[in-house]
Motif scaffolding. Structure first.
Motif, PDB file in Angstrom:
ATOM      1  N   GLY A  14      49.207 -22.162 -13.659  1.00  0.00           N
ATOM      2  CA  GLY A  14      47.810 -22.508 -13.304  1.00  0.00           C
ATOM      3  C   GLY A  14      46.773 -21.551 -14.356  1.00  0.00           C
ATOM      4  O   GLY A  14      46.898 -20.172 -14.234  1.00  0.00           O
ATOM      5  N   LEU A  15      46.097 -21.997 -15.272  1.00  0.00           N
ATOM      6  CA  LEU A  15      45.335 -21.424 -16.214  1.00  0.00           C
ATOM      7  C   LEU A  15      43.995 -21.694 -15.989  1.00  0.00           C
ATOM      8  O   LEU A  15      43.467 -22.670 -15.901  1.00  0.00           O
ATOM      9  N   GLY A  16      43.244 -20.638 -16.034  1.00  0.00           N
ATOM     10  CA  GLY A  16      41.762 -20.865 -15.948  1.00  0.00           C
ATOM     11  C   GLY A  16      41.276 -20.062 -17.175  1.00  0.00           C
ATOM     12  O   GLY A  16      41.368 -18.963 -17.515  1.00  0.00           O
ATOM     13  N   HIS A  17      40.182 -20.623 -17.982  1.00  0.00           N
ATOM     14  CA  HIS A  17      39.493 -20.024 -18.962  1.00  0.00           C
ATOM     15  C   HIS A  17      38.134 -19.762 -18.535  1.00  0.00           C
ATOM     16  O   HIS A  17      37.189 -20.808 -18.428  1.00  0.00           O
ATOM     17  N   HIS A  18      37.656 -18.484 -18.529  1.00  0.00           N
ATOM     18  CA  HIS A  18      36.404 -18.022 -17.902  1.00  0.00           C
ATOM     19  C   HIS A  18      35.035 -17.673 -19.029  1.00  0.00           C
ATOM     20  O   HIS A  18      35.737 -17.456 -20.007  1.00  0.00           O
ATOM     21  N   LYS A  19      33.977 -17.546 -18.478  1.00  0.00           N
ATOM     22  CA  LYS A  19      32.974 -17.202 -19.356  1.00  0.00           C
ATOM     23  C   LYS A  19      32.701 -18.109 -20.590  1.00  0.00           C
ATOM     24  O   LYS A  19      32.546 -17.475 -21.797  1.00  0.00           O
ATOM     25  N   LEU A  20      32.972 -19.381 -20.387  1.00  0.00           N
ATOM     26  CA  LEU A  20      32.446 -20.362 -21.331  1.00  0.00           C
ATOM     27  C   LEU A  20      31.054 -20.575 -21.860  1.00  0.00           C
ATOM     28  O   LEU A  20      30.421 -20.244 -20.902  1.00  0.00           O
ATOM     29  N   GLU A  21      30.593 -20.980 -23.055  1.00  0.00           N
ATOM     30  CA  GLU A  21      29.300 -21.214 -23.455  1.00  0.00           C
ATOM     31  C   GLU A  21      28.411 -22.236 -22.409  1.00  0.00           C
ATOM     32  O   GLU A  21      27.450 -21.809 -22.037  1.00  0.00           O
ATOM     33  N   ASP A  22      29.350 -23.365 -22.246  1.00  0.00           N
ATOM     34  CA  ASP A  22      28.627 -24.592 -21.836  1.00  0.00           C
ATOM     35  C   ASP A  22      29.516 -25.879 -21.364  1.00  0.00           C
ATOM     36  O   ASP A  22      30.634 -25.555 -21.530  1.00  0.00           O
ATOM     37  N   SER A  25      30.883 -22.589 -12.479  1.00  0.00           N
ATOM     38  CA  SER A  25      31.363 -21.935 -11.020  1.00  0.00           C
ATOM     39  C   SER A  25      29.922 -21.716 -10.216  1.00  0.00           C
ATOM     40  O   SER A  25      28.840 -21.865 -10.714  1.00  0.00           O
ATOM     41  N   CYS A  26      30.101 -21.259  -9.023  1.00  0.00           N
ATOM     42  CA  CYS A  26      29.199 -21.020  -8.252  1.00  0.00           C
ATOM     43  C   CYS A  26      27.969 -19.950  -8.650  1.00  0.00           C
ATOM     44  O   CYS A  26      27.001 -20.000  -8.370  1.00  0.00           O
ATOM     45  N   ASN A  27      28.627 -19.186  -9.564  1.00  0.00           N
ATOM     46  CA  ASN A  27      27.843 -17.944 -10.084  1.00  0.00           C
ATOM     47  C   ASN A  27      27.253 -18.452 -11.372  1.00  0.00           C
ATOM     48  O   ASN A  27      26.405 -17.688 -12.006  1.00  0.00           O
ATOM     49  N   GLY A  28      27.128 -19.800 -11.889  1.00  0.00           N
ATOM     50  CA  GLY A  28      26.457 -20.149 -13.101  1.00  0.00           C
ATOM     51  C   GLY A  28      27.335 -20.303 -14.476  1.00  0.00           C
ATOM     52  O   GLY A  28      27.034 -20.781 -15.401  1.00  0.00           O
ATOM     53  N   THR A  29      28.396 -19.468 -14.188  1.00  0.00           N
ATOM     54  CA  THR A  29      29.354 -19.488 -15.653  1.00  0.00           C
ATOM     55  C   THR A  29      30.117 -20.502 -15.638  1.00  0.00           C
ATOM     56  O   THR A  29      30.246 -21.607 -14.761  1.00  0.00           O
ATOM     57  N   TRP A  30      30.581 -20.986 -16.955  1.00  0.00           N
ATOM     58  CA  TRP A  30      31.470 -22.215 -17.204  1.00  0.00           C
ATOM     59  C   TRP A  30      32.834 -21.727 -17.139  1.00  0.00           C
ATOM     60  O   TRP A  30      33.138 -20.790 -17.814  1.00  0.00           O
ATOM     61  N   GLU A  31      33.635 -22.783 -16.673  1.00  0.00           N
ATOM     62  CA  GLU A  31      35.052 -22.379 -16.503  1.00  0.00           C
ATOM     63  C   GLU A  31      35.925 -23.897 -16.865  1.00  0.00           C
ATOM     64  O   GLU A  31      35.513 -24.608 -16.390  1.00  0.00           O
ATOM     65  N   ALA A  32      37.049 -23.449 -17.560  1.00  0.00           N
ATOM     66  CA  ALA A  32      37.947 -24.588 -17.858  1.00  0.00           C
ATOM     67  C   ALA A  32      39.341 -24.256 -16.831  1.00  0.00           C
ATOM     68  O   ALA A  32      39.564 -22.960 -16.906  1.00  0.00           O
ATOM     69  N   VAL A  90      33.613 -26.142 -22.120  1.00  0.00           N
ATOM     70  CA  VAL A  90      34.756 -26.686 -20.903  1.00  0.00           C
ATOM     71  C   VAL A  90      35.467 -27.883 -21.062  1.00  0.00           C
ATOM     72  O   VAL A  90      36.800 -27.742 -21.233  1.00  0.00           O
ATOM     73  N   ALA A  91      35.023 -28.701 -21.839  1.00  0.00           N
ATOM     74  CA  ALA A  91      35.678 -30.115 -22.012  1.00  0.00           C
ATOM     75  C   ALA A  91      36.495 -29.913 -23.223  1.00  0.00           C
ATOM     76  O   ALA A  91      37.788 -30.401 -23.038  1.00  0.00           O
TER      77      ALA A  91
END
Length: 195
Positions: A158-166, A82-89, A170-171
């Motif tokens: 529509g599902l978003g998974h936020h605050k992932l490690e890397d 994301s634009c704030n550097g966190t990872w999302e799927a 995400v993959a």
């Protein structure tokens, strides 16, 4: 700086150059040139998107898509970041049932186990037939679900998974949620025995 060739690999899966050009008057290479000339590499996500909307008349959705594509192409963010550097799927699926049944499939633990077994999910908020949020895996990450009604018995999930490690997470979660939403569809569309 990326070349036109590498741009195709990273972002055209989401929006092709032809579709972008038809919708906005420029393809990816054209928009990248405009943003480079403006000095977008020294600016934040919100400022870039605002510039596209206000100075170039690009609608909000396309402005966001161009901004994300530009940031990925110029190495300012990776795919899934994301634009704030966190990872999302993210994942989505259209299910041929009413939105309230999908909410129930997340909220009711018995139903949820049919399509999402062994999930460490703790519901935070939910609005029936509209949206929900939940902590995942003991709160180490979070999911958000938005439901878009497409008809009396048709809903897009529509599902978003936020605050992932890397990027690897995400993959992995992108594939996981693609499978799980497919199973949700199968369970709910199989009739009353499912839900």
């Amino acid at each position: 700086m990326g070349s036109g060739k590498s741009a195709g690999k990273k972002i055209t899966e989401k929006l092709s150059a032809a579709v972008l050009s038809e919708s906005t008057g420029k393809d990816w290479i054209g928009w990248f040139a405009v943003l480079d000339k403006w000095g977008a590499q020294r600016r934040g996500h919100t400022e870039i998107a605002r510039h596209l909307r206000e100075e170039h008349g690009v609608n909000g959705w396309h402005a966001q898509s161009i901004t994300v594509g530009y940031e990925q192409e110029r190495g300012l963010r990776e795919v899934g970041q994301s634009c704030n550097g966190t990872w999302e799927a993210s994942a989505s699926r259209t299910v041929d049932v009413a939105a309230a049944r999908i909410t129930e499939a997340f909220v009711d633990e018995t139903v949820r186990r049919q399509w999402l077994p062994d999930a460490d999910l703790s519901l935070r908020t939910h609005r029936e037939g509209k949206s929900l949020t939940a902590d995942w895996d003991g709160g180490t990450s979070r999911i958000s679900v938005f439901l878009t009604v497409k008809g009396p018995s048709k809903t897009q999930v529509g599902l978003g998974h936020h605050k992932l490690e890397d990027a690897d997470a995400v993959a992995a979660y992108k594939e996981f949620w693609r499978e799980r939403l497919g199973e949700l569809k199968r369970v709910l569309e199989s009739g009353p025995a499912g839900v």
